[in-house]
Design a protein around this motif. Structure first.
Motif, PDB file in Angstrom:
ATOM      1  N   PRO A  66       7.644   6.209 -10.328  1.00  0.00           N
ATOM      2  CA  PRO A  66       7.726   6.044  -8.871  1.00  0.00           C
ATOM      3  C   PRO A  66       7.538   4.622  -8.352  1.00  0.00           C
ATOM      4  O   PRO A  66       6.896   3.773  -8.970  1.00  0.00           O
ATOM      5  N   VAL A  67       8.108   4.430  -7.188  1.00  0.00           N
ATOM      6  CA  VAL A  67       7.875   3.253  -6.359  1.00  0.00           C
ATOM      7  C   VAL A  67       7.624   3.762  -4.947  1.00  0.00           C
ATOM      8  O   VAL A  67       8.272   4.716  -4.505  1.00  0.00           O
ATOM      9  N   VAL A  88       3.782   2.494 -10.273  1.00  0.00           N
ATOM     10  CA  VAL A  88       2.667   3.128 -10.981  1.00  0.00           C
ATOM     11  C   VAL A  88       3.104   3.470 -12.404  1.00  0.00           C
ATOM     12  O   VAL A  88       4.122   4.144 -12.590  1.00  0.00           O
ATOM     13  N   PRO A  89       2.372   3.036 -13.431  1.00  0.00           N
ATOM     14  CA  PRO A  89       2.690   3.467 -14.798  1.00  0.00           C
ATOM     15  C   PRO A  89       2.398   4.949 -14.967  1.00  0.00           C
ATOM     16  O   PRO A  89       1.515   5.496 -14.302  1.00  0.00           O
ATOM     17  N   PHE A  90       3.127   5.602 -15.861  1.00  0.00           N
ATOM     18  CA  PHE A  90       2.937   7.054 -16.003  1.00  0.00           C
ATOM     19  C   PHE A  90       1.666   7.399 -16.754  1.00  0.00           C
ATOM     20  O   PHE A  90       1.110   8.485 -16.582  1.00  0.00           O
ATOM     21  N   ASN A  91       1.173   6.495 -17.606  1.00  0.00           N
ATOM     22  CA  ASN A  91      -0.028   6.811 -18.379  1.00  0.00           C
ATOM     23  C   ASN A  91      -1.238   6.177 -17.695  1.00  0.00           C
ATOM     24  O   ASN A  91      -1.588   5.028 -17.957  1.00  0.00           O
ATOM     25  N   LEU A  92      -1.864   6.960 -16.823  1.00  0.00           N
ATOM     26  CA  LEU A  92      -2.961   6.462 -15.994  1.00  0.00           C
ATOM     27  C   LEU A  92      -4.243   6.378 -16.817  1.00  0.00           C
ATOM     28  O   LEU A  92      -4.640   7.330 -17.482  1.00  0.00           O
ATOM     29  N   VAL A 137      -2.613   0.801 -10.365  1.00  0.00           N
ATOM     30  CA  VAL A 137      -1.476   0.550  -9.473  1.00  0.00           C
ATOM     31  C   VAL A 137      -1.079  -0.922  -9.496  1.00  0.00           C
ATOM     32  O   VAL A 137      -1.925  -1.821  -9.521  1.00  0.00           O
ATOM     33  N   VAL A 138       0.230  -1.170  -9.477  1.00  0.00           N
ATOM     34  CA  VAL A 138       0.777  -2.525  -9.529  1.00  0.00           C
ATOM     35  C   VAL A 138       1.493  -2.827  -8.216  1.00  0.00           C
ATOM     36  O   VAL A 138       2.399  -2.086  -7.809  1.00  0.00           O
ATOM     37  N   LYS A 139       1.096  -3.902  -7.544  1.00  0.00           N
ATOM     38  CA  LYS A 139       1.773  -4.292  -6.310  1.00  0.00           C
ATOM     39  C   LYS A 139       3.136  -4.908  -6.640  1.00  0.00           C
ATOM     40  O   LYS A 139       3.270  -5.673  -7.596  1.00  0.00           O
TER      41      LYS A 139
END
Length: 355
Positions: A66-67, A88-92, A137-139
């Motif tokens: 997702p974005v 967001v990476p899938f492996n939290l 989370v990555v901006k």
């Protein structure tokens, strides 16, 4: 809000009304702008991966590439604000284990897969929650098109992490990519950007043509050869084999072909996961691996801090994840797109961008 909801393995999903999420104290809620539709969603929908502990339950919302835009933040959040645009990476990960602290958050000891477990629903919905958000989370950089980076949560990121950080690709090396779906085409594009000579392998002419567009120097149609490893080696100096071979599909045939395509001392990068036919087990030429010191290396996802490397290469025009996006669809069409992956005809990365 509207979301695509899972009921039973193999049963066509549909769009339903569900409750909007609320953020945990250490979490956020994101309004989805775009989300890649991944073969991993198909695997889970089909009921694969029980041997990995992935068993989707009725009511689950898939979607792990997702974005979106932050709409709510928990009371413990320190680095994110409402209005931030993020991926967001899938492996939290939780940010506390030894792997997280050593820069390998993608294999966190408490990893939670986005969109595969009921307590962490995914992004085939108007909104989705994210746990441990300050850590995960990555901006996004200013001006990034959400559709163009919707594959970063899984396919493109996994290929990037694997080729840049897990194996040794240097300019002039030969790299073979077995399977030219979304992650395979990502691997072709990235290996080309790293200066490698790339051989793309698949059985679909359309996928091989796309691989050429993305930088493949040579292509092999597996329907036209009885010996794929020999065909790969024929492109390399003295038929020695490739320095790096990527299995981007995960079935037994591609895994063995990938390993057998290597030169002495070569590295097999395993990105593809198996289906219910293999159930996680593939026989390999162990004696050859030992005697020729070949390496077998896995790659799954990407730790959040490596996203900066992708954004930097994008800014300088060295890579373009958007080139791999094949189509955009509204939320209502997501179930049909996932079901159509039964035929392995998907070219590139389909993205949902209407919610």
């Amino acid at each position: 809000m509207r979301a695509v909801v899972f009921d039973e393995p193999g049963e066509l999903m549909d769009v339903q009304e569900i409750d909007r999420p609320e953020p945990d104290p250490d979490g956020i809620v994101v309004e989805t702008e775009a989300c890649g539709i991944c073969r991993s969603d198909w695997h889970a929908w089909r009921g694969d991966w029980e041997w990995l502990g992935v068993s989707p339950t009725p009511g689950l919302v898939f979607g792990h590439e997702p974005v979106g835009t932050v709409t709510a933040v928990g009371e413990e959040i320190r680095t994110l604000s409402v209005g931030d645009r993020v991926c967001v990476p899938f492996n939290l990960s939780d940010g506390t284990c030894r792997h997280c602290k050593s820069g390998r958050a993608n294999i966190c000891e408490s990893v939670v897969p986005l969109g595969f477990v009921p307590f962490q629903p995914g992004a085939f919905a108007e909104e989705f929650p994210v746990r441990y958000a300050d850590h995960n989370v990555v901006k996004l950089p200013d001006g990034v098109d959400p559709v163009e980076v919707a594959g970063l949560g899984c396919r493109f990121a996994t290929a990037f992490h694997g080729l840049v950080h897990r194996v040794d690709v240097t300019p002039g090396d030969w790299v073979a990519v077995h399977g030219c779906g979304g992650v395979g085409l990502s691997a072709v594009h990235i290996a080309d950007a790293l200066g490698a000579n790339v051989v793309a392998v698949d059985l679909a002419e359309e996928k091989l043509e796309k691989a050429e567009e993305l930088g493949a120097d040579e292509t092999i149609d597996v329907t036209e050869t009885d010996d794929v490893p020999a065909a790969v080696k024929a492109y390399t100096p003295s038929d020695r084999g490739v320095e790096v071979s990527v299995d981007a599909l995960g079935i037994a045939e591609t895994c063995r072909n990938s390993v057998q395509s290597l030169c002495k001392g070569g590295q097999n990068l395993q990105i593809g996961l198996t289906t219910s036919e293999e159930e996680g087990e593939v026989s390999l030429p162990v004696d050859t691996i030992v005697m020729e010191e070949r390496e077998f290396i896995g790659s799954v996802g990407m730790p959040p801090h490596e996203y900066e490397e992708i954004f930097s290469m994008m800014e300088r025009g060295k890579i373009d994840p958007g080139k791999i996006v094949s189509e955009t669809v509204p939320l209502e069409e997501v179930p049909d797109v996932i079901a159509s992956m039964d035929d392995f005809d998907t070219v590139g990365i389909p993205v949902c961008d209407e919610f």
